[in-house]
Design a protein around this motif. Structure first.
Motif, PDB file in Angstrom:
ATOM      1  N   SER A 117      -7.745   3.327  -8.097  1.00  0.00           N
ATOM      2  CA  SER A 117      -7.274   3.186  -6.723  1.00  0.00           C
ATOM      3  C   SER A 117      -5.831   3.640  -6.595  1.00  0.00           C
ATOM      4  O   SER A 117      -5.076   3.655  -7.568  1.00  0.00           O
ATOM      5  CB  SER A 117      -7.395   1.721  -6.274  1.00  0.00           C
ATOM      6  OG  SER A 117      -6.750   1.498  -5.038  1.00  0.00           O
ATOM      7  N   THR A 118      -5.456   3.976  -5.373  1.00  0.00           N
ATOM      8  CA  THR A 118      -4.061   4.289  -5.057  1.00  0.00           C
ATOM      9  C   THR A 118      -3.279   3.052  -4.619  1.00  0.00           C
ATOM     10  O   THR A 118      -2.061   3.113  -4.451  1.00  0.00           O
ATOM     11  CB  THR A 118      -3.985   5.340  -3.944  1.00  0.00           C
ATOM     12  OG1 THR A 118      -4.744   4.886  -2.802  1.00  0.00           O
ATOM     13  CG2 THR A 118      -4.543   6.689  -4.401  1.00  0.00           C
ATOM     14  N   THR A 156       0.147   4.485  -6.012  1.00  0.00           N
ATOM     15  CA  THR A 156       0.139   5.780  -6.683  1.00  0.00           C
ATOM     16  C   THR A 156      -0.427   6.853  -5.759  1.00  0.00           C
ATOM     17  O   THR A 156      -1.277   6.567  -4.909  1.00  0.00           O
ATOM     18  CB  THR A 156      -0.707   5.720  -7.972  1.00  0.00           C
ATOM     19  OG1 THR A 156      -1.989   5.145  -7.666  1.00  0.00           O
ATOM     20  CG2 THR A 156      -0.017   4.883  -9.031  1.00  0.00           C
ATOM     21  N   PRO A 157       0.016   8.102  -5.895  1.00  0.00           N
ATOM     22  CA  PRO A 157      -0.486   9.166  -5.018  1.00  0.00           C
ATOM     23  C   PRO A 157      -1.938   9.529  -5.281  1.00  0.00           C
ATOM     24  O   PRO A 157      -2.643  10.008  -4.393  1.00  0.00           O
ATOM     25  CB  PRO A 157       0.449  10.344  -5.318  1.00  0.00           C
ATOM     26  CG  PRO A 157       1.004  10.062  -6.683  1.00  0.00           C
ATOM     27  CD  PRO A 157       1.099   8.582  -6.781  1.00  0.00           C
ATOM     28  N   THR A 158      -2.406   9.308  -6.511  1.00  0.00           N
ATOM     29  CA  THR A 158      -3.798   9.560  -6.864  1.00  0.00           C
ATOM     30  C   THR A 158      -4.370   8.296  -7.487  1.00  0.00           C
ATOM     31  O   THR A 158      -3.631   7.448  -7.996  1.00  0.00           O
ATOM     32  CB  THR A 158      -3.940  10.727  -7.858  1.00  0.00           C
ATOM     33  OG1 THR A 158      -3.181  10.425  -9.037  1.00  0.00           O
ATOM     34  CG2 THR A 158      -3.434  12.030  -7.233  1.00  0.00           C
ATOM     35  N   PRO A 159      -5.689   8.121  -7.481  1.00  0.00           N
ATOM     36  CA  PRO A 159      -6.281   6.891  -8.017  1.00  0.00           C
ATOM     37  C   PRO A 159      -6.006   6.720  -9.511  1.00  0.00           C
ATOM     38  O   PRO A 159      -6.233   7.629 -10.303  1.00  0.00           O
ATOM     39  CB  PRO A 159      -7.776   7.087  -7.747  1.00  0.00           C
ATOM     40  CG  PRO A 159      -7.845   8.057  -6.620  1.00  0.00           C
ATOM     41  CD  PRO A 159      -6.698   8.991  -6.844  1.00  0.00           C
ATOM     42  N   GLN A 160      -5.511   5.536  -9.851  1.00  0.00           N
ATOM     43  CA  GLN A 160      -5.257   5.167 -11.239  1.00  0.00           C
ATOM     44  C   GLN A 160      -6.026   3.889 -11.554  1.00  0.00           C
ATOM     45  O   GLN A 160      -6.449   3.161 -10.654  1.00  0.00           O
ATOM     46  CB  GLN A 160      -3.759   4.969 -11.482  1.00  0.00           C
ATOM     47  CG  GLN A 160      -2.899   6.176 -11.125  1.00  0.00           C
ATOM     48  CD  GLN A 160      -3.189   7.392 -11.979  1.00  0.00           C
ATOM     49  OE1 GLN A 160      -3.460   7.246 -13.177  1.00  0.00           O
ATOM     50  NE2 GLN A 160      -3.140   8.577 -11.393  1.00  0.00           N
ATOM     51  N   HIS A 212      -6.299   5.263   1.694  1.00  0.00           N
ATOM     52  CA  HIS A 212      -6.580   4.577   0.437  1.00  0.00           C
ATOM     53  C   HIS A 212      -7.719   5.312  -0.250  1.00  0.00           C
ATOM     54  O   HIS A 212      -8.822   5.389   0.283  1.00  0.00           O
ATOM     55  CB  HIS A 212      -6.968   3.109   0.687  1.00  0.00           C
ATOM     56  CG  HIS A 212      -7.476   2.406  -0.538  1.00  0.00           C
ATOM     57  ND1 HIS A 212      -8.268   1.274  -0.474  1.00  0.00           N
ATOM     58  CD2 HIS A 212      -7.327   2.671  -1.878  1.00  0.00           C
ATOM     59  CE1 HIS A 212      -8.572   0.878  -1.696  1.00  0.00           C
ATOM     60  NE2 HIS A 212      -8.022   1.701  -2.570  1.00  0.00           N
TER      61      HIS A 212
END
Length: 379
Positions: free
Chosen positions: A309-310, A287-291, A369
């Motif tokens: 985390s990405t 993912t482009p942003t932490p999920q 990361h």
């Protein structure tokens, strides 16, 4: 060297508004010296809500993470050591930055563009956590320290071409950031002058009841939003299969007590890992942003940790090799189940499995990361 701009780091943590933002304080101190005489600095980021993080420049290590409970009582939720010498003389990856390649590589070998590279085989014939002198065993340079609504510590390290067998000169950077909401962000960045492989993470072991608590971490409740995991061989190397978790010992899609299946001798994978030491294929993928990658809750205190985390994988390790021989903080003997690691990363042995997401890094295409340890209280 050009890295991703750090101006967006605040976006990695929950944003604070202009009205309620308060500065996160920063303190610096001498943590001791290495055998070669080099001084190791410790930096503490402390928020007004009681959350604080102490980071050692040696290994870019998260030495402690303090979190309050529902009644405001603070506890260190991260396993580790009180002193620098123990990190040097009894290395066990507690809270360390792991690299160049986190987790295991089969037989310490991988092939890139037709050339095979041999790494140190430091784990029963496999390479574990970089092998040899990994990122956890080097003194990182304190590049900058800043306070403010989001306090930041930037650490850098250059790994030369051929270091532990890896190709390319790798310039790495780790940025710790803490905001007033209790979000500890960790941003890993790296750039190579040759094609190489990179997989960086943090190896903190957590117990939301507090490090050294009498019952260990086994009453903590864990959630991992993953419908599949990667089974391993007897040497803990992924077989390449993605196996569904549904209904079995590896199904953490709903919160469950850590101890529920930890000793289930009917599950061949629990037997192989001596507990949990497995990578979960997160439903979210890259993912482009932490999920969300995991949630860990201590029902008694209400302390809650969310790992975001990405990256596409999460290694869940239940501290299986802690056997009471290591003396940790406050003189505590660490045993199996006293803490667990939740390590976001690429899949283990990814360079040797074409069906796994690639860990390749090329010149001009930096590695990145972004992860967050988000601390809250569940009622």
């Amino acid at each position: 060297m050009k890295f991703y701009a750090l101006a967006s780091l605040a976006a990695l943590c929950a944003a604070t508004t202009a009205n309620d933002a308060m500065a996160v304080t920063v303190s610096r101190e001498n943590a001791g010296k290495l055998p070669d005489g080099a001084v190791v600095e410790a930096v503490t980021l402390k928020a007004a809500n009681g959350v604080s993080a102490r980071i050692l420049a040696y290994g870019a290590t998260l030495q402690s993470l303090i979190a309050p409970d529902a009644k405001g009582r603070k506890a260190d939720i991260a396993l580790g050591y009180d002193d620098l010498d123990s990190y040097v003389n009894h290395p066990n990856y507690f809270g360390a930055t792991i690299g160049r390649f986190a987790n295991r590589i089969a037989n310490g070998r991988f092939t890139l563009d037709g050339k095979t590279y041999q790494l140190p085989q430091n784990d029963h014939g496999q390479t574990l956590h970089g092998g040899g002198r990994g990122f956890d065993k080097v003194l990182w340079k304190v590049e900058s320290v800043t306070s403010g609504p989001v306090a930041k510590l930037v650490l850098t390290h250059t790994s030369p071409d051929g270091d532990s067998g890896y190709p390319g000169t790798l310039k790495a950077r780790v940025t710790y950031s803490l905001d007033e909401k209790g979000n500890l962000g960790i941003l890993f960045e790296a750039e190579s002058d040759k094609p190489t492989i990179v997989n960086m993470t943090n190896h903190a072991l957590f117990n939301m009841a507090g490090e050294g608590s009498s019952g260990g971490a086994m009453d903590n409740r864990l959630t991992i939003p993953a419908g599949a995991y990667t089974p391993v061989s007897a040497t803990l190397i992924p077989t390449g299969e993605l196996r569904k978790v549904a209904g079995g010992a590896f199904d953490f899609r709903k919160a469950r007590r850590l101890n529920d299946a930890l000793r289930d001798g009917h599950d061949d994978q629990i037997v192989a890992g001596r507990g949990y030491d497995h990578n979960f294929a997160l439903d979210k993928g890259v993912t482009p942003t932490p999920q969300l990658a995991a949630r860990l809750v201590d029902p008694a205190s209400g302390r809650t940790l969310e790992v975001l985390s990405t990256e596409p994988g999460l290694q869940f390790y239940s501290g299986n090799f802690l056997d009471g021989t290591l003396i940790g903080k406050h003189g505590h003997l660490y045993r199996m189940g006293d803490g667990i690691a939740l390590e976001p990363q690429k899949f283990p042995d990814a360079p040797n499995h074409s069906n796994f997401i690639s860990a390749r890094v090329d010149p001009g295409k930096p590695y990145r990361h972004a992860m967050i340890y988000r601390l809250t209280i569940s009622h």
